[in-house]
Scaffold this motif. Structure first.
Motif, PDB file in Angstrom:
ATOM      1  N   ASP A   1      21.675  52.214  47.368  1.00 17.93           N
ATOM      2  CA  ASP A   1      21.473  53.641  47.154  1.00 17.93           C
ATOM      3  C   ASP A   1      20.480  53.812  46.001  1.00 17.93           C
ATOM      4  N   GLN A   2      19.251  54.284  46.316  1.00 18.79           N
ATOM      5  CA  GLN A   2      18.214  54.411  45.292  1.00 18.79           C
ATOM      6  C   GLN A   2      18.612  55.407  44.212  1.00 18.79           C
ATOM      7  N   GLU A   3      19.233  56.520  44.609  1.00 18.59           N
ATOM      8  CA  GLU A   3      19.644  57.518  43.628  1.00 18.59           C
ATOM      9  C   GLU A   3      20.677  56.934  42.673  1.00 18.59           C
ATOM     10  N   GLU A   4      21.599  56.143  43.220  1.00 14.67           N
ATOM     11  CA  GLU A   4      22.614  55.500  42.402  1.00 14.67           C
ATOM     12  C   GLU A   4      21.981  54.564  41.384  1.00 14.67           C
ATOM     13  N   ALA A   5      20.982  53.802  41.830  1.00 12.36           N
ATOM     14  CA  ALA A   5      20.309  52.860  40.941  1.00 12.36           C
ATOM     15  C   ALA A   5      19.542  53.594  39.838  1.00 12.36           C
ATOM     16  N   LEU A   6      18.858  54.685  40.180  1.00  6.65           N
ATOM     17  CA  LEU A   6      18.039  55.391  39.208  1.00  6.65           C
ATOM     18  C   LEU A   6      18.877  56.123  38.169  1.00  6.65           C
TER      19      LEU A   6
ATOM     20  N   ARG B   1      18.295  49.025  33.387  1.00  4.88           N
ATOM     21  CA  ARG B   1      17.197  48.218  33.947  1.00  4.88           C
ATOM     22  C   ARG B   1      17.486  47.994  35.419  1.00  4.88           C
ATOM     23  N   ILE B   2      16.425  47.950  36.211  1.00  9.24           N
ATOM     24  CA  ILE B   2      16.555  47.772  37.662  1.00  9.24           C
ATOM     25  C   ILE B   2      15.735  46.566  38.074  1.00  9.24           C
ATOM     26  N   ALA B   3      16.314  45.735  38.942  1.00  8.08           N
ATOM     27  CA  ALA B   3      15.581  44.648  39.600  1.00  8.08           C
ATOM     28  C   ALA B   3      15.575  44.939  41.099  1.00  8.08           C
ATOM     29  N   VAL B   4      14.396  45.082  41.668  1.00  9.33           N
ATOM     30  CA  VAL B   4      14.265  45.360  43.100  1.00  9.33           C
ATOM     31  C   VAL B   4      14.025  44.040  43.811  1.00  9.33           C
ATOM     32  N   MET B   5      14.899  43.740  44.807  1.00  6.99           N
ATOM     33  CA  MET B   5      14.803  42.480  45.541  1.00  6.99           C
ATOM     34  C   MET B   5      14.530  42.744  47.016  1.00  6.99           C
TER      35      MET B   5
ATOM     36  N   GLY C   1      12.369  46.402  35.654  1.00 10.72           N
ATOM     37  CA  GLY C   1      11.937  47.378  34.660  1.00 10.72           C
ATOM     38  C   GLY C   1      12.943  48.492  34.520  1.00 10.72           C
ATOM     39  N   THR C   2      12.595  49.450  33.657  1.00  9.69           N
ATOM     40  CA  THR C   2      13.447  50.620  33.508  1.00  9.69           C
ATOM     41  C   THR C   2      13.316  51.496  34.755  1.00  9.69           C
ATOM     42  N   PRO C   3      14.269  52.409  34.966  1.00  8.19           N
ATOM     43  CA  PRO C   3      14.132  53.297  36.129  1.00  8.19           C
ATOM     44  C   PRO C   3      12.805  54.048  36.156  1.00  8.19           C
ATOM     45  N   ARG C   4      12.316  54.520  34.974  1.00  6.71           N
ATOM     46  CA  ARG C   4      11.033  55.243  34.938  1.00  6.71           C
ATOM     47  C   ARG C   4       9.884  54.322  35.340  1.00  6.71           C
TER      48      ARG C   4
END
Length: 620
Positions: free
Chosen positions: A149-154, A159-163, A172-175
């Motif tokens: 869920d992208q909204e949940e992650a943001l 920090r977010i890691a996209v796999m 990186g950070t959500p921004r």
């Protein structure tokens, strides 16, 4: 990724570091991490308090400290007063909180969350997002949260890691992830975006001009220096679009028209009216199903004649048996039940009733019974009549009872020791292999028991296969003489009844969610502890059923003791056969049979009281 960190999977290469220390070589129960599983993986046979305390017990925390920590965790997740409930008595959100409390009770360095909110409804998911963020802030523990869920992650992440396809594309950070994606997949996956093919026309101080394939020119920011003339793909966020006049260009306003398209709705049925004069039938409205080309005569619908009275089939069945069954649901149920009930009565109830009556009659001299009420057959279990008709204790039958229960108990124990690991191995295999293994277990049933038992004579007799093999490898100097002994009886009984232990246990283990075992490992239990605390308790219905299916038939076994024991060591089954045969004491034989039946009924009642309600609740 989470399974690698937790230790459920081993990496083929590379290192896993936690606080600068390698942990990839450690088993799951030795790693300072805990997991909140997507399915929660709460232990169904434990209460909420016992679930939370499980990891603390594995760490050998003192009891007083365990009670204090459990109360602290219940207060943290706002579930005070729920410690004595089972998991299936709680809602999805409450189960989620219990799973969080259980994982946090161990105070891990890292908490792994595997899509923990995916099974919740939208409102509850929003509430749990706030709750998780609160817990993370209060405990200060690092949360590794996996979600699609992208909204949940943001909204939840620092920090977010996209796999994608097992590779980390950007961290990186959500921004940073949202505004400066480094990969087309990242830009497309996070938020709403459109992709436009273009060529760089100019790139000055981070502001670039791009010429589209249509010839139009747009301006935007370029995260990297791209030389003019480079073919690129422009990612546009809808909320960032603005229309301004570039130097030397006229400003313009976008205009739009609102179009409203309405389509006539077609009714589910069409109603046609016909005139009596034209059709010869009463004027009425005839509902028909819509069709592109309705059937009609000229411009009129030919109306079908009205139905009055019962149909020809109904008139034929009226007043007959068919009509009676058609009108009475109770008669239809009785018709379905009667054949089966009749077979049960004729082939089971009637013979058992006759045997029960025989057990309370006197024996005749040369077989049969004398129709006089007597309790001698039941008294004969332990007593006998002396010459003066006084009762004296007779331990001859008591030895037979003792031998029967001993051999049946040992057989059940051996079958359990062999059958449980076998069933556990079968349940852990893939579906196709499980089917093959079940087929192999049931193969002995394809051959008559008497034939299979006689085959053991060839194996156990003097100079048989077993003696020859043992002497060949030097373990014995001569024949062992196994045949016609209690050992031969025991071997034959285990061989005959082992499948009756394996299949019920396998049936229970097949339904077991093995993520519960992983949860036990994650909370600090080793393999033996997980087997003792999780697998065996959850497979107890199968163990109990298998034990009943082995113990009770062993008590009444006749073929195996007669063939492999040679009739030297009687068991209850041989004693019953002897009473109906050589001894001609039918009442005593009937009483022994009913004693065995009473044991069966008591065992089934105990099983039903202990596991019957749980089986219904869990859908087994």
């Amino acid at each position: 990724m989470l399974r690698l960190i937790a230790g459920f999977e081993q990496p083929t290469e590379g290192e896993i570091l936690l606080d600068g220390e390698q942990i990839e070589h450690l088993p799951p129960f030795q790693r300072p991490v805990n997991t909140v599983f997507q399915s929660y993986a709460l232990f169904p046979h434990m209460t909420v308090g016992q679930n939370i305390a499980f990891g603390l017990e594995m760490q050998r925390v003192p009891r007083d400290e365990i009670k204090k920590r459990v109360a602290e965790m219940l207060g943290l997740v706002k579930l005070v007063g729920f410690e004595h409930r089972k998991a299936d008595q709680m809602s999805g959100g409450q189960q989620q909180r219990v799973a969080l409390a259980r994982a946090l009770a161990n105070r891990p360095k890292v908490l792994l969350l595997d899509e923990p909110l995916s099974a919740l409804d939208l409102k509850l998911r929003k509430e749990m997002q706030i709750e998780l963020k609160r817990l993370q802030t209060e405990t200060g523990i690092t949360f590794v949260f996996v979600t699609h869920d992208q909204e949940e992650a943001l909204t939840m992440s620092d920090r977010i890691a996209v796999m994608s396809a097992g590779k980390v594309l950007q961290v990186g950070t959500p921004r940073e992830i949202y505004e400066t994606p480094e990969h087309r997949f990242v830009a497309d996956f996070i938020g709403e975006t459109d992709f436009i093919n273009a060529t760089v026309e100019a790139n000055d101080a981070g502001v670039a001009r791009f010429r589209l394939t249509s010839g139009a020119v747009i301006a935007g920011t370029a995260p990297v220096e791209v030389p003019p003339g480079t073919a690129i793909v422009v990612s546009t966020r809808p909320e960032r679009l603005s229309f301004d006049a570039l130097p030397g260009m006229r400003s313009w306003k976008a205009r739009s028209k609102r179009w409203s398209i309405s389509a006539p709705t077609r009714p589910s049925t069409w109603c046609w009216t016909t005139a009596a004069a034209a059709s010869g039938c009463a004027s009425r409205t005839c509902p028909v199903r819509p069709s592109p080309m309705p059937r009609a005569t000229g411009s009129r619908w030919r109306c079908p004649p009205p139905r009055s009275g019962p149909s020809r089939i109904e008139r034929a069945g009226a007043g007959t048996m068919i009509g009676y069954f058609r009108r009475s649901p109770a008669a239809r149920r009785a018709a379905l039940i009667t054949p089966g009930a009749g077979l049960i009565f004729v082939f089971m109830v009637l013979p058992l009733g006759l045997m029960l009556i025989y057990s309370f009659l006197e024996r005749a001299t040369y077989g049969g019974v004398i129709w006089t009420l007597s309790f001698d057959s039941y008294i004969q279990f332990l007593f006998d009549h002396d010459l003066d008709d006084s009762l004296i204790f007779n331990d001859a039958y008591l030895q037979i009872y003792g031998r029967s229960f001993f051999l049946a108990g040992v057989t059940t124990a051996i079958c359990l020791l062999i059958g449980f690991p076998t069933a556990l191995y079968m349940a852990q295999q893939e579906k196709s292999r499980r089917d093959l293994l079940v087929f192999l277990v049931t193969i002995p049933f394809w051959t008559n028991l008497l034939v299979r038992t006689y085959a053991w004579i060839l194996l156990l007799r003097r100079e048989g296969l077993v003696d020859s093999a043992l002497q060949g490898i030097g373990l014995t100097d001569g024949p062992l003489g196994l045949l016609y002994t209690d050992t031969a009886n025991l071997i034959g009984l285990v061989y005959s009844f082992l499948p009756f232990m394996v299949l019920p246990i396998y049936s229970s283990l097949e339904k077991l969610d093995f993520r519960l075992v992983e949860a036990a490992y994650d909370l600090g239990a080793n393999k033996l502890t997980a087997l003792r605390r999780i697998v065996i308790p959850l497979s107890m219905p199968g163990i109990a059923a298998g034990s009943i299916l082995v113990l009770v038939p062993c008590l009444g076994a006749y073929v195996t003791p007669e063939v492999l024991g040679g009739g030297k060591a009687l068991m209850i089954g041989n004693l019953i056969q002897q009473q109906f045969g050589a001894s001609q004491n039918w009442p005593f034989g009937a009483a022994l049979s009913f004693a065995l039946l009473a044991i069966v009924m008591l065992a089934l009642m105990a099983y039903s009281l202990r596991y019957g309600r749980a089986a219904v609740t869990e859908g087994r």
